[in-house]
Design a protein around this motif. Structure first.
Motif, mmCIF file in Angstrom:
data_model
loop_
_atom_site.group_PDB
_atom_site.id
_atom_site.type_symbol
_atom_site.label_atom_id
_atom_site.label_comp_id
_atom_site.label_asym_id
_atom_site.label_seq_id
_atom_site.Cartn_x
_atom_site.Cartn_y
_atom_site.Cartn_z
ATOM 1 N N ARG A 187 1.157 3.949 -3.054
ATOM 2 C CA ARG A 187 0.733 5.334 -2.858
ATOM 3 C C ARG A 187 1.842 6.289 -3.301
ATOM 4 O O ARG A 187 1.610 7.270 -3.999
ATOM 5 C CB ARG A 187 0.408 5.545 -1.376
ATOM 6 N N ARG A 234 0.832 -1.197 0.000
ATOM 7 C CA ARG A 234 0.000 0.000 0.000
ATOM 8 C C ARG A 234 0.876 1.261 0.000
ATOM 9 O O ARG A 234 0.673 2.175 -0.781
ATOM 10 C CB ARG A 234 -0.921 -0.014 1.234
ATOM 11 N N LYS A 287 2.060 9.122 -6.314
ATOM 12 C CA LYS A 287 2.436 10.520 -6.071
ATOM 13 C C LYS A 287 3.546 10.947 -7.024
ATOM 14 O O LYS A 287 3.504 12.035 -7.621
ATOM 15 C CB LYS A 287 2.921 10.690 -4.619
#
Ligand code: ADP
Ligand code: MG
Ligand code: ZN
Length: 652
Positions: free
Chosen positions: A610, A606, A614
């Motif tokens: 993420r 996770r 970004k």
């Protein structure tokens, strides 16, 4: 064979005859050929040659002197006197010689030669026989004894001089062989001839190209050597040791010589391997000697090549280690501490393995300055090619810039080699000037050899690498609070295709959660950029992924930065294996349930996901800058801190 004079009369000395037989060699058709004067010198000392002379002399003696006039039986000799055939007898210790004429024909008769101008000669081996004299008196034979002076000289030569000469030659030969092997047993503990100061060094900084940063730092060292007073007056300390670090063939030795040449001081050069001998204590003695000589010659430079040969860390020595090397290293440390910066003595050392060096060597007051001597970039390679082709006749069509472009990842030594190889190829091809095709062929040859040591990039790979590194650098630039980018490079280093260096702004002992996430993003930036231009993932980012995953895992298991285990450390420090030293990381032990493991794995995924998203956002919205940076990288191969800042500002 001692009775006769082999050198007498008109006969040539037998050894001279052997020498004159020009092309004959005892080695057969594969042996060394005489016409080569260098080989001839060694050949003269060869044992086989000596043996041949000795055997040849004996043969000569036997064949020409003895066989030609074999002794006859004593009784026969006596009978010939009795019949009156022999009119004159010459008496020596070893032979009685009877002549059928009365007067020796002067200058023509040789004792032992069968035919004279005026008669027959008979020889016999004497027997203690007093009757013979009576018989000769009776028959009116004239007899006389001959002093064996001449024969004694021959005797002397054969029994004393030749054997001594023989052993002398063997001795010379062995000493020479030992000398060639590099070790002189008789001079243990003394310096080899290698340690002599080289004065009047011709190398200058302009002979070295493509290592501008290193040169800048060394300019200062030259200044120290030239005018130490300027620095000591103000209270500054002159550095004692400067360590040149870089891959093989990048010009470390060359730079050290250039420093000596620029400063106009003497230069002591020694390789680390020279210190390490089979006898304990020899290396240390050499170090002591070297420094003593250098102190007498100051100001001067001591250059220790391949420092790692003596400077290997003592800690990693399992089972006692190498006493000799340790003593040598200790002596070096002692000597380095033993002089102060005002003495005008500076020690340069080179290594391509700074990681294995003993930490004691790198402490202040020793090699506390490190200068990176890296592989040259595009511009540097062109300059190096120019330096080395100064004395080579190039065809007008040859473009060194093109050659530089095709030799990414080559070190200075490789480039020097290419120029030389190309010149040889041109000669072989019967050309008067070196053409571009010669260079192309030379490059191809070298690439094949290099590929075993380092990667040489294809055009496709190069482009992908440029985007990859630009990706890292840009994410780093856009991440708040991240360390500034110091250098971006797509020059292959070993098996890494490129690298982006970040300079920590200050030493950080604690790192915040957002810093860690930022680092993950920067690590992923390379792959993000690759995906953007090729629409695909490549294996080039494997190392980045390992590092990113590692950080993410530690965040969860060590630093308590996950949702579920907010302030819990999931690992504990074990006692470590037996024999673990303080230098090694202690062992970590997993102390959590199976279900937790699953959570950790999912949480890692996770976090990484993420951060990837970004980074993709960051780069996606500024594709133009990415293209710019990658373009400049493709063009120049390296971007330094300043250039990178300019690029960013221009894009703003
Ligand atoms: P190192 O000591 O780093 O292994 P050397 O200094 O022995 O490398 O380099 C070997 C040779 O290669 C030099 O004598 C020189 O001819 C050439 N060479 C290497 N680097 C450079 C450079 N930066 N500029 C010019 N020539 C170089
Ligand atoms: Mg070298
Ligand atoms: Zn990367």
């Amino acid at each position: 064979m001692s009775d006769v004079n082999p050198f007498g009369g008109e006969e040539e000395p037998p050894d001279k005859r052997k020498k004159d037989q020009g092309s004959w060699t005892p080695f057969g058709p594969n042996g060394p050929k005489l016409p080569d004067p260098k080989k001839f010198k060694g050949w003269r000392f060869s044992l086989i040659y000596v043996a041949v002379i000795v055997v040849g002399m004996s043969l000569f003696n036997y064949v020409f002197l003895n066989r030609a006039n074999p002794p006859i039986d004593y009784s026969d000799f006596k009978a010939r006197i009795a019949t009156g055939e022999i009119k004159r007898v010459e008496l020596t210790d070893s032979y009685f010689t009877g002549y059928t004429n009365t007067q020796p024909a002067s200058g023509q008769t040789l004792p032992g030669l069968s035919r004279t101008d005026s008669g027959q000669v008979y020889r016999t081996v004497p027997i203690g026989d007093p009757e013979l004299i009576t018989l000769m008196d009776e028959k009116g034979v004239s007899y006389y004894a001959v002093s064996q002076q001449g024969a004694t000289v021959i005797n002397l030569i054969f029994s004393w001089v030749l054997p001594i000469a023989f052993f002398f030659i063997i001795w010379r030969f062995l000493i020479k062989r030992l000398g060639n092997m590099g070790g002189n047993v008789l001079s243990v503990g003394q310096n080899k001839a290698v340690i002599v100061a080289e004065g009047d060094i011709k190398t200058r900084f302009y002979d070295v190209a493509g290592v501008d940063e290193a040169k800048e730092e060394l300019v200062e060292v030259v200044d120290f050597l030239k005018s130490p007073k300027k620095y000591t007056d103000i209270g500054g300390k002159i550095p004692k040791g400067v360590l040149l670090v870089g891959p093989p063939g990048t010009g470390k030795t060359l730079l050290a010589r250039a420093v000596a040449g620029e400063a106009g001081v003497a230069f002591f050069r020694m390789s680390g391997a020279d210190f390490v001998e089979m006898f304990v204590g020899v290396g240390a003695a050499r170090v002591r000697d070297l420094f003593k000589q250098a102190r007498d010659k100051a100001p001067c430079i001591i250059f220790i090549d391949e420092l790692d040969a003596i400077g290997k860390s003592r800690i990693n020595n399992i089972a006692g280690g190498n006493d000799e090397r340790e003593q040598t290293l200790n002596q070096l440390l002692v000597e380095m501490d033993g002089f102060d910066g005002t003495s005008g003595l500076i020690i340069l050392a080179a290594t391509n393995r700074p990681d294995v060096l003993d930490p004691a060597l790198l402490r202040p007051g020793r090699f506390d300055r490190q200068v990176l001597v890296d592989k040259p970039d595009l511009k540097g390679r062109e300059e190096i090619l120019r330096i080395h082709s100064k004395n080579v006749k190039l065809a007008p069509s040859v473009d060194l810039a093109v050659i530089a472009r095709g030799t990414s990842g080559f070190a200075g030594a490789d480039l020097a080699n290419i120029v030389n190889e190309a010149a040889l190829l041109a000669v072989r091809g019967g050309r008067k000037l070196v053409e571009q095709i010669d260079f192309n062929e030379a490059i191809e040859k070298t690439v094949a050899g290099l590929q075993k040591k380092t990667r040489v990039l294809r055009a496709e790979e190069r482009k992908l690498t440029a985007y990859h590194e630009a990706g890292h650098a840009l994410v780093a630039a856009f991440t708040p609070n991240a360390d500034p980018v110091q250098k971006i490079s797509i020059i292959p280093r070993g098996f890494a295709l490129g690298y982006t260096l970040q300079m920590p702004m200050e030493d950080r002992f604690t790192v915040t959660q957002s810093d860690l996430l930022g680092r993950i993003g920067i690590l992923l930036g390379g792959r993000v950029a690759e995906e953007m231009i090729s629409g695909e993932y490549s294996t080039g980012a494997a190392n980045d992924l390992t590092k990113a995953t590692d950080i993410a895992r530690k965040m969860i298991t060590d630093y308590g930065m996950s949702e579920r285990f907010r302030h819990v450390a999931l690992t504990s420090r074990g006692a470590g294996m037996l024999g673990n030293t303080a230098q090694q990381e202690p062992m970590f032990q997993r102390e959590y349930a199976e279900s937790t493991q699953q959570y950790v794995d999912e949480e890692i995924a996770r976090i990484v996901d993420r951060e990837y998203a970004k980074a993709k956002d960051m780069l996606g919205s500024r594709q133009d800058i990415l293209d710019r940076v990658a373009g400049v990288l493709l063009d120049k191969e390296t971007i330094d801190e300043k250039e990178f800042r300019v690029l960013l500002e221009e894009a703003r």
